[in-house]
Enzyme design. Sequence first.
Site, mmCIF file in Angstrom:
data_model
loop_
_atom_site.group_PDB
_atom_site.id
_atom_site.type_symbol
_atom_site.label_atom_id
_atom_site.label_comp_id
_atom_site.label_asym_id
_atom_site.label_seq_id
_atom_site.Cartn_x
_atom_site.Cartn_y
_atom_site.Cartn_z
ATOM 1 N N LEU A 242 0.778 -0.953 -0.094
ATOM 2 C CA LEU A 242 0.010 -0.083 -0.025
ATOM 3 C C LEU A 242 0.867 1.320 0.043
ATOM 4 O O LEU A 242 1.756 1.228 0.687
ATOM 5 C CB LEU A 242 -0.921 0.018 1.057
ATOM 6 C CG LEU A 242 -1.845 -1.007 1.432
ATOM 7 C CD1 LEU A 242 -2.587 -0.954 2.557
ATOM 8 C CD2 LEU A 242 -2.933 -1.120 0.160
ATOM 9 N N ASP A 243 0.515 2.160 -0.716
ATOM 10 C CA ASP A 243 1.446 3.488 -0.665
ATOM 11 C C ASP A 243 1.319 4.068 0.548
ATOM 12 O O ASP A 243 0.387 3.713 1.375
ATOM 13 C CB ASP A 243 0.902 4.555 -1.646
ATOM 14 C CG ASP A 243 0.844 3.892 -3.378
ATOM 15 O OD1 ASP A 243 1.610 2.939 -3.553
ATOM 16 O OD2 ASP A 243 0.109 4.485 -4.071
#
Length: 235
Positions: free
Chosen positions: A99-100
Amino acid sequence: MRLDKLLTAAGLTRAQARRAVLEGRATVNGAPTRDAGAHVDGASVLLDGRPVVPPGDVFCMLNKPAGVLTAVRDAREATAFSLLPEAVRRRNPSPVGRLDRDVTGLLLFTTHGELLHRLIAPKYAVEKVYVARVDGTPDEADVRRLAAGVALADFTARPARLEILGEGLVRLTVTEGRYHEVKRLLAAVGHPVLELARAAMGGVYLDKALKAGESRPLTDAEVACLMRAARLAEP
């Protein structure tokens, strides 16, 4: 799993496990218990203040907060891995996908290498569900366009399921999870992402009781759900 069985699986003898429980040294979700037969699937169990992790593969979920990297180690930045309990970190589980930094929500960790591979490999088409706050509000034309598959600069995305939850709020289900795919898909239909959270993967949903930065082991039922989604035999 019963509390006494968890403690014995973690290395205590049966007599030691029962004595520890009777002496009030074990807590379940923060509360002391003297019930050795208490069922603890998915619960946070501590013995003498330390997390109890049984042998075998690790399967856990983290409610990832914004501002941390999906990485095991980084010399300069806070990582999602560092938020896991020490007993879990010692087992060296890997994050299932990435996930960013600004993306929040469900992040799974496991030591089961084949499960990890299949959950993120496009070949196995495991569903990932995201909730996004976007610029503007998509309409039915956007729903149809994403359902048909959108041609991006470097690949044509598989059909994705877009649900409009409210003004500027959507849920998007994808089966590839390529780099920045969700953000790129929503931008492609004219609605750039303002906030993004992953809600589910492989049929396992983020536990709403987990605050940002908190984690817990997966229940047996959740592990079985992931195994089915990845087309693997259950452990």
